[in-house]
Design an enzyme around this catalytic site. Structure first.
Site, mmCIF file in Angstrom:
data_model
loop_
_atom_site.group_PDB
_atom_site.id
_atom_site.type_symbol
_atom_site.label_atom_id
_atom_site.label_comp_id
_atom_site.label_asym_id
_atom_site.label_seq_id
_atom_site.Cartn_x
_atom_site.Cartn_y
_atom_site.Cartn_z
ATOM 1 N N SER A 130 -3.922 6.662 5.825
ATOM 2 C CA SER A 130 -2.538 5.965 5.972
ATOM 3 C C SER A 130 -2.428 5.081 4.721
ATOM 4 O O SER A 130 -3.188 4.769 3.862
ATOM 5 C CB SER A 130 -2.882 4.900 7.042
ATOM 6 O OG SER A 130 -3.079 5.549 8.349
ATOM 7 N N GLU A 131 -1.264 4.913 4.544
ATOM 8 C CA GLU A 131 -0.609 4.210 3.676
ATOM 9 C C GLU A 131 0.514 3.191 4.088
ATOM 10 O O GLU A 131 0.949 3.386 5.277
ATOM 11 C CB GLU A 131 0.165 4.842 2.372
ATOM 12 C CG GLU A 131 -0.974 5.691 1.794
ATOM 13 C CD GLU A 131 -0.186 6.582 0.565
ATOM 14 O OE1 GLU A 131 1.080 6.499 0.103
ATOM 15 O OE2 GLU A 131 -0.829 7.314 0.232
ATOM 16 N N GLY A 135 2.042 6.229 7.967
ATOM 17 C CA GLY A 135 0.993 5.696 9.060
ATOM 18 C C GLY A 135 1.004 6.905 10.069
ATOM 19 O O GLY A 135 0.264 7.879 10.028
ATOM 20 N N ARG A 272 -20.593 -15.872 41.335
ATOM 21 C CA ARG A 272 -19.396 -17.049 41.540
ATOM 22 C C ARG A 272 -19.157 -17.080 42.972
ATOM 23 O O ARG A 272 -18.823 -15.888 43.446
ATOM 24 C CB ARG A 272 -18.256 -16.440 40.526
ATOM 25 C CG ARG A 272 -17.099 -17.343 40.638
ATOM 26 C CD ARG A 272 -16.905 -18.497 40.293
ATOM 27 N NE ARG A 272 -15.748 -19.123 40.287
ATOM 28 C CZ ARG A 272 -15.513 -20.395 40.141
ATOM 29 N NH1 ARG A 272 -16.519 -21.346 39.891
ATOM 30 N NH2 ARG A 272 -14.146 -20.970 40.217
ATOM 31 N N GLN A 283 -12.737 -8.262 49.676
ATOM 32 C CA GLN A 283 -12.281 -6.556 49.490
ATOM 33 C C GLN A 283 -11.345 -6.710 48.436
ATOM 34 O O GLN A 283 -11.616 -5.427 47.809
ATOM 35 C CB GLN A 283 -11.723 -6.335 50.853
ATOM 36 C CG GLN A 283 -11.305 -4.804 50.817
ATOM 37 C CD GLN A 283 -10.636 -4.392 52.141
ATOM 38 O OE1 GLN A 283 -9.399 -4.820 52.378
ATOM 39 N NE2 GLN A 283 -11.465 -3.623 53.003
ATOM 40 N N GLN A 346 -9.298 -10.970 34.445
ATOM 41 C CA GLN A 346 -8.756 -11.513 35.699
ATOM 42 C C GLN A 346 -9.764 -11.761 36.497
ATOM 43 O O GLN A 346 -9.836 -12.916 37.073
ATOM 44 C CB GLN A 346 -7.962 -10.512 36.380
ATOM 45 C CG GLN A 346 -7.019 -10.994 37.271
ATOM 46 C CD GLN A 346 -5.956 -11.817 36.955
ATOM 47 O OE1 GLN A 346 -5.428 -11.649 35.820
ATOM 48 N NE2 GLN A 346 -5.333 -12.559 38.083
ATOM 49 N N GLU A 373 -6.583 5.924 14.631
ATOM 50 C CA GLU A 373 -6.574 7.457 14.573
ATOM 51 C C GLU A 373 -5.472 8.098 15.466
ATOM 52 O O GLU A 373 -5.801 9.085 16.156
ATOM 53 C CB GLU A 373 -7.949 7.658 15.223
ATOM 54 C CG GLU A 373 -8.974 7.415 14.035
ATOM 55 C CD GLU A 373 -10.490 8.419 14.051
ATOM 56 O OE1 GLU A 373 -10.063 9.487 14.358
ATOM 57 O OE2 GLU A 373 -11.338 7.844 13.706
#
Length: 389
Positions: A130-131, A135, A272, A283, A346, A373
């Site tokens: 890449s440059e 990209g 917890r 659930q 979360q 990549e």
């Protein structure tokens, strides 16, 4: 099941390798992961541990002093290191990325000269494609290589180079015939010690902070003619062929990050307590965990499937759908990693948002797997073109 129809699963040796790498990563790499991230420093402890246990570049063939591990074994190593520390997983991943062009297209002399020290752990190998203005459009690169007698002279700057400054060797793509477009690009091995090679400052990044990302600057870098990888003008073809194999290692990194986040979240929800019972008994939480694990396992199976195709291709088999499956596993696994790590944050609630717990780091680390990549938008273009051919 018929004896001549092997089970569609990793072998016993692959599972033993996983256990070995996981134990090593838990003992030697995970304890430093938060500090590496906080200080944005190279994970030297991880490199030392991986080299000591010959896990830093397992893909190098035995002919050059390597372990000769197959592509699935390499995926498992990267996955298990990434589960502990994403930055550290870029040691085996980028060693593969940098060396695959040499493996695919290099002369026997070039392979022996550069793969042997990598196998010994004496050097790392990065990849410079890449440059700043090239990209996703990598063929638009400006870096030039001009023949001068018995040398090539390289000038230009490569951008976003993983482990730049730490690696001794670099696969560099440069234009040798500006009039020929992509067919005028050639590949070279450049050494860190070559006169005229320098590095830009470290990029200040959202994640993978332990792996330096820097410019590689080439100013009248003179290298011998035999440092070209393959024939002149074949560099871009080699670059694309390389990515067919190494996108799978990014999928592996994404799997490991996601697995680390899922494992931590599962442990947390068991402990917890709210409303008088573990939150894992609710659930709504269970459904989240089930979806996280389901998506992760789907991405894993596709990645392993792609790795097996990659291995066959490296041994000369014609695999028409390698480009498709490598893009698909990278795209799916990275999207899953982002989803799973976000859900892990979360599940930990306010704690998940703090640096006292590892899931926020994992969420930050996961993001890059959707970008480097080949962005996931590019992967979707690649897949669509394969379908429409």
């Amino acid at each position: 099941m018929s004896a001549d129809f092997p089970a569609y699963a990793p072998s016993e040796e692959h599972e033993l390798l996983r256990q070995t790498v996981r134990e090593l990563a838990d003992a030697k790499i995970a304890p430093h992961a938060a500090e590496v991230d906080e200080e944005s420093r190279f994970p030297q402890e991880a490199l030392d541990a991986l080299v000591q246990n010959e896990l830093h570049a397992v893909h190098v063939p035995e002919a050059f002093g390597g372990a000769g591990a197959d592509a699935l074994a390499t995926v498992i190593v990267i996955e298990e290191v990434a589960r502990a520390c994403a930055s550290s997983s870029l040691i085996p991943a980028v060693n593969k990325l940098g060396t695959v062009p040499v493996l695919l297209s290099g002369s026997d002399e070039l392979k022996k000269k550069y793969l042997t020290p990598v196998a010994k752990g004496e050097a790392m190998f990065s990849y410079a494609l890449s440059e700043a203005e090239a990209g996703s459009d990598a063929a638009g690169m400006k870096t030039r290589a001009v023949r001068d007698g018995d040398h090539w002279v390289l000038n230009g700057a490569k951008m976003w180079i993983t482990n730049a400054g730490e690696s001794e060797y670099y696969t560099v793509m440069a234009v040798t015939d500006p009039a020929a477009g992509a067919r005028g690009i050639s590949a070279f091995v450049v050494e860190k010690s070559d006169a005229g090679v320098s590095f830009g400052p470290k990029e200040k990044k959202l994640g993978i902070k332990g792996s330096p990302t820097r410019q590689v600057i080439l100013e009248n870098v003179r290298i011998p003619l035999d440092r070209i990888i393959g024939a002149e003008g074949t560099g871009f073809k080699t670059a694309l062929a390389t990515l067919d194999h190494t996108r799978i290692t990014i999928a592996a990194q994404a799997l490991g990050i996601a697995q680390g986040a899922l494992d931590y979240a599962v442990g947390y929800v068991k402990e917890r307590k709210q409303f008088g019972k573990a939150i894992g008994d609710f659930q709504g939480v269970q459904f989240m965990l089930a979806d996280m694990a389901m998506r992760l396992e789907g991405a894993r199976q596709l990645t392993y499937h792609a790795a097996i195709k990659s291995e066959r291709a490296m041994h000369g088999a014609k695999i028409p759908d390698l480009t498709f499956v490598s893009s698909a596993c990278k795209c799916l696994a990275s999207d899953v990693a982002m989803d799973v790590t976000t859900d892990a944050v979360q599940l930990l609630g306010g704690y998940g948002y703090t640096r006292e717990f590892p899931v926020e780091r994992m969420m930050r680390d996961a993001k890059i797997t959707q970008i480097y990549e080949g962005t996931n938008q590019i992967q979707r273009m690649v897949m669509a073109r394969q379908l429409l051919k």
